[in-house]
Design a protein around this motif. Structure first.
Motif, mmCIF file in Angstrom:
data_model
loop_
_atom_site.group_PDB
_atom_site.id
_atom_site.type_symbol
_atom_site.label_atom_id
_atom_site.label_comp_id
_atom_site.label_asym_id
_atom_site.label_seq_id
_atom_site.Cartn_x
_atom_site.Cartn_y
_atom_site.Cartn_z
ATOM 1 N N GLN A 222 78.050 33.288 -3.059
ATOM 2 C CA GLN A 222 78.003 31.865 -2.727
ATOM 3 C C GLN A 222 77.413 31.654 -1.340
ATOM 4 N N HIS A 223 77.744 32.535 -0.415
ATOM 5 C CA HIS A 223 77.185 32.423 0.933
ATOM 6 C C HIS A 223 75.669 32.571 0.899
ATOM 7 N N ALA B 244 74.174 29.503 -0.441
ATOM 8 C CA ALA B 244 74.286 28.383 0.490
ATOM 9 C C ALA B 244 73.181 28.396 1.529
ATOM 10 N N LEU C 255 80.400 26.524 6.968
ATOM 11 C CA LEU C 255 80.562 27.104 5.637
ATOM 12 C C LEU C 255 80.956 28.568 5.715
ATOM 13 N N HIS D 69 71.666 16.264 -1.294
ATOM 14 C CA HIS D 69 71.825 17.222 -2.388
ATOM 15 C C HIS D 69 72.139 16.514 -3.706
ATOM 16 N N GLU E 198 75.158 24.690 -6.463
ATOM 17 C CA GLU E 198 76.002 25.732 -5.871
ATOM 18 C C GLU E 198 76.369 25.396 -4.431
ATOM 19 N N ARG E 199 75.442 24.827 -3.680
ATOM 20 C CA ARG E 199 75.747 24.442 -2.298
ATOM 21 C C ARG E 199 76.822 23.368 -2.272
#
Length: 97
Positions: free
Chosen positions: A3-4, A7, A49, A65, A83-84
């Motif tokens: 996920q990072h 992002a 984040l 977004h 996903e972000r």
């Protein structure tokens, strides 16, 4: 970690197992739900984040977004925006608990 990387846009999304099989058509309700979630919250101006990843205008970032998700028709590209937003939602919910 995945996920990072999503992002910050450091991976090529078509090779990502999370995004493979992403269905843009089935995402319409999820976009509405995300919009309702973010609209119901008092958003911070900034949000960290992860280490080295900081959003400095959270409301504009989220709005941009959501608009991108509503207009992009390429599933691989839309998946990154989705996903972000999901990562931001997760971080915000973690901060509430």
């Amino acid at each position: 970690m995945l996920q990072h990387l999503l992002a910050v846009g450091l991976i090529f999304v078509t090779n990502c197992p999370v995004i493979q099989g992403f269905n843009l058509k089935g995402l319409i309700m999820a976009i509405d739900e995300l919009n309702a979630f973010f609209s119901s919250m008092i958003l911070p101006e900034t949000l960290i984040l992860s280490e080295g990843v900081k959003i400095i205008n959270v409301p504009d970032f989220i709005q941009g977004h959501l608009e991108a998700l509503n207009s992009i028709r390429e599933e691989e590209v839309a998946a990154v925006f989705y996903e972000r937003l999901m990562l931001i939602k997760s971080v915000l919910l973690d901060q509430l608990t």
